[in-house]
Write an enzyme that holds these catalytic residues in place. Sequence first.
Site, short mmCIF file in Angstrom:
data_model
loop_
_atom_site.label_atom_id
_atom_site.label_comp_id
_atom_site.label_asym_id
_atom_site.label_seq_id
_atom_site.Cartn_x
_atom_site.Cartn_y
_atom_site.Cartn_z
CE LYS A 33 3.99 -53.75 59.39
NZ LYS A 33 2.88 -54.00 58.46
NE ARG A 88 -4.49 -53.42 57.38
CZ ARG A 88 -3.31 -54.01 57.61
NH1 ARG A 88 -3.14 -54.76 58.70
NH2 ARG A 88 -2.31 -53.87 56.78
CE1 TYR A 132 4.01 -56.92 94.00
CE2 TYR A 132 4.49 -57.09 91.65
CZ TYR A 132 4.65 -56.43 92.87
OH TYR A 132 5.41 -55.31 92.96
CG MET A 187 6.39 -52.43 85.38
SD MET A 187 6.19 -50.80 86.09
CE MET A 187 4.48 -50.84 86.60
C1 LIG Z 1 3.14 -55.16 57.63
C2 LIG Z 1 2.84 -55.17 56.17
C3 LIG Z 1 3.59 -55.96 55.26
C4 LIG Z 1 4.63 -56.96 55.70
O1 LIG Z 1 4.04 -58.20 56.00
P1 LIG Z 1 4.91 -59.45 56.46
O2 LIG Z 1 3.91 -60.54 56.68
O3 LIG Z 1 5.56 -59.04 57.75
O4 LIG Z 1 5.90 -59.72 55.41
C5 LIG Z 1 3.33 -55.80 53.92
N1 LIG Z 1 2.38 -54.95 53.47
C6 LIG Z 1 1.62 -54.21 54.32
C7 LIG Z 1 0.57 -53.32 53.75
C8 LIG Z 1 1.80 -54.30 55.69
O5 LIG Z 1 1.04 -53.59 56.52
#
Ligand SMILES: *Cc1c(COP(=O)(O)O)cnc(C)c1O
Length: 365
Positions: free
Chosen positions: A35, A133, A261, A310
Site C-alpha cells: 500500500k 478500526r 523564512y 516548500m
Molecule cells: C499496513 C498493514 C500491514 C503491514 O504492517 P507492517 O507493520 O508494515 O508489517 C498488515 N496488515 C494490515 C491490515 C495493515 O493495514
Amino acid sequence: MSHTVLEIDLSALEHNYDYLRSKLRPEVKMLAVVKAYAYGSESVAIAKKLEEKGVDYFAVAYTAEGITLREAGVKTPILVLHPQIENFAEIIEYNLEPSIYSFRVLKAFTEIAEAKGIKEYPIHIKFNTGLNRLGFKDVNEKDILDQLNATKALKVISLFSHLVASEDMNERRFTQYQIETFEKNAKHMIEGLGYAPMMHQSNTSAIINYPEAQFDMVRSGIGLFGYGNTQEEDLKLKPVATLKTVISQIHDVAVNETVGYNRAHTAAKLERSATLPIGHADGIARTYGKGRGYVMIHGKKAPIIGNVCMDMIMVNVTEIDCQEGDEVIVFGKDASAVALSARINSIPYELITAISQRVKRKIIE
Ligand SMILES: *Cc1c(COP(=O)(O)O)cnc(C)c1O
C-alpha cells in the site's frame, strides 16, 4: 547527481524477503503489503520483484492501488484492505479481492456479485479483535454466516485480523488475547461455513515476536522495506529506499545574519550553510526545521537550520568539508530513517511514506 532522487534497491528487497521467509514455517504463505506506493517507494517495481520471488499474495489499502498493479501486469492475488462500496464494480473488473469488514459492505458486495451472476467471488472477512478500526466482532459471527451461506456468489478465501501492538512486548498479554480471540472467531466461522479459509493475523513485528501466530499466512509491509521495529532486527534488514539530494549552493553566513523564512535561524558566529533542493512538498515535514532534523553529508550530520521551505532546506555545514554539487543523504542506507524520524517523535513508517510523487524514483536492480 543533479537532483533529489529516491533510490529503490531491489536487492535489498530480496534480502528482506528471504530473511522474513526464513522466520516462517515452510508451508506458511507470504502476503506482501504494498500500500501507499509500496511504503513510499515504487509499487510496480516492488510488486514485480516480489512476484518473481514467489510471493503468495499482495495487499493494498485502496482499490486504485490494486488497479495500478493489475494494469502493470501483476497476476498475483491482491487483497484490498479498505475498499468502499463505490469501488466494488472496479474490484470485480480488475479481479481484486475485497476485505469485507462490515454488514454494510457485505450486503453491498453480495448484491453486486449476484447481479453480475458471479459464483464464488473471492473475499476476505476481517475481524476486529481489539484495534477497533475495521472489522466484525464475535457477536456478529452468526449473522455473517447466515448471510454468507445464503449466497453462492461469494467464497471466503481468508479470515483475518490485525494486531494492535505486536512490536511492544509490554503488550504481550493483550496480543495473546487478540490471537486467542481470532482463533475462536476463525474456528466458529470454519464450522459454520463447512470449509476452511486461510487465516492470517501477523504483520512484520508479529512475524518476529509471535511465531505461534503465523497461521496460514503472514502480512509483511515495513519489514520488506527494511525496518523491523527493533534495533536488533533493523541490523538484519536492509533499507530498500534511500533518499538522496545534492548541495545546490553554499553561503557564508556572517554573525547575526539570519537564514530562511521568518529569520528563524540567526548565525551566532561565522557559519556556512548549504541549500538543498528538497522541502516540505517533497515530504520533509516542517517540524524537522530549526535544528531538529538533519541530513548526512560525507558521513557527517548537517542539521537543518531555519524553517523548511516548500522546495528547499538549508543545512549547517560549518564543520563539514563539502562543496556545491556534493551528494547528500537524507535517509536509507548509511542514514537511519529510524533515528531521523525519532527527532520529531515520528516513526519510519511516516517518514518513508511521506516522500511525495515529485521525487523521482530510481530503480536499482
Ligand atoms: C499496513 C498493514 C500491514 C503491514 O504492517 P507492517 O507493520 O508494515 O508489517 C498488515 N496488515 C494490515 C491490515 C495493515 O493495514
